[in-house]
Design an enzyme around this catalytic site. Structure first.
Site, short mmCIF file in Angstrom:
data_model
loop_
_atom_site.label_atom_id
_atom_site.label_comp_id
_atom_site.label_asym_id
_atom_site.label_seq_id
_atom_site.Cartn_x
_atom_site.Cartn_y
_atom_site.Cartn_z
N GLU A 41 57.55 133.59 -11.25
CA GLU A 41 56.21 133.16 -11.67
C GLU A 41 55.17 134.24 -11.42
OE1 GLU A 41 55.61 129.33 -12.99
OE2 GLU A 41 57.05 130.83 -13.66
N THR A 90 48.39 131.94 -20.00
CA THR A 90 48.22 131.43 -18.64
C THR A 90 47.31 132.31 -17.80
OG1 THR A 90 50.41 130.43 -18.71
CG2 THR A 90 49.47 130.79 -16.54
#
Length: 311
Positions: A132, A185
């Site tokens: 991530e 994101t």
């Protein structure tokens, strides 16, 4: 030790409205698949990626799957172990449904299975967080933890990492709609203000506590009235076409609560049954079609299993 393995890992809904970076749950669909094979050549190679439209890197250092698997191999003392990885994207990239998380988790679960499960799924979470970090610049766990562990999870603390599995009503469903608009994101995270008013923080704390309590008590009314976000949603809603209209449509069709999945643009509603969830996705997609926006929809129970071996 088996020579090859094929694994599916699920998409996830992170934040669950009021729980920014600390709450998430897994769904049955969509998700990603990884095929992993042992090789005699040292090191990791990514031999194939499908379903990504050429967006994802084949370089092992830059791909979230191989990078997190390498961290795992370093940890178990096999840094040069030979692996061939195929990644098959079965979900949209940049959807707010944990696309990078699903890929990373599938890879980690696959390599851990090849090594006869040296670590528990929960112990794999820090390695998935490395993926991530590579994907969006910050190693949050609200996607990877539910993808690995299944169900609802609470990340009580990041330092030290403290992850708690939460119960939920058995008949709860999620209605998810992905409007095909671009909300990266990294950009969505940068929009969030770094300072908040104390009165807003107090409101948010109360809602997070209420949502967790509602899940434990299986109290739909408490869950619904706790699904309010005064910190992040007002900013991110700007990026989603007719967000507040979509929310009213969902609530009017019987949703318990409604919000943005992760950083968006996907939105989700929690419902008491599949029939209501299907009705909500139809209404939301119909409205988006009227705005000339294509969309995808998914209806799912809360996924309790996390990743699974497919062969």
């Amino acid at each position: 030790m088996r020579n090859s393995i094929k694994v599916f890992a699920p998409a996830t809904v992170a934040n669950v409205v009021c729980g920014y970076d600390v709450l998430g749950f897994a769904v049955n669909a969509p998700g990603d698949e990884v095929v992993m094979r042992l090789t005699e050549t040292k090191g990791i190679i990514i031999s194939k990626i499908t379903g990504d439209g050429g967006k994802l890197p084949l370089s092992p250092e830059k791909n979230t799957v191989s990078a997190s698997v390498q961290h795992y191999l370093n940890h178990i003392g096999k840094p040069d172990f030979g692996l061939d990885i195929e990644l098959h994207k079965k979900m949209p990239i940049g959807s707010g449904l944990g696309s990078s998380s699903a890929s990373t988790v599938a890879g980690l679960f696959a390599v851990n299975s090849l090594f006869d499960n040296l670590l528990t799924n929960q112990e794999l979470v820090p390695f998935a967080m490395k993926g991530e970090e590579l994907a969006c610049g910050y190693g949050h766990a609200d996607n990877v933890a539910p993808a690995l562990m299944g169900g609802f999870v609470l990340i009580r603390s990041y330092e030290p990492l403290d992850i708690i599995s939460l119960p939920h009503p058995e008949d709860m469903h999620a209605a998810i709609v992905y409007p095909e608009v671009d909300v990266p994101t990294k950009d969505a995270r940068q929009m969030i203000r770094s300072k908040v008013l104390l009165k807003d923080a107090v409101t948010q704390w109360g809602n997070v506590a209420g949502l967790v309590s509602g899940l434990f008590m299986k109290d739909y009314d408490l869950i619904g009235r706790s699904m309010t976000d005064v910190l992040v949603e007002p900013t991110r809603a700007i990026l989603i076409p007719d967000f507040y209209v979509l929310r009213q449509l969902a609530l009017g069709a019987g949703a318990i609560g409604f919000g943005i999945s992760g950083s968006g643009p996907s939105v989700f509603a929690l419902t008491k049954d599949a029939e209501t969830a299907n009705k909500i996705t139809e209404k939301l997609q119909s409205h988006l079609k009227g705005l000339a926006i294509n969309s995808l929809s998914f209806v799912s129970e809360v996924n309790k299993k996390g990743p699974v071996i497919l062969d």
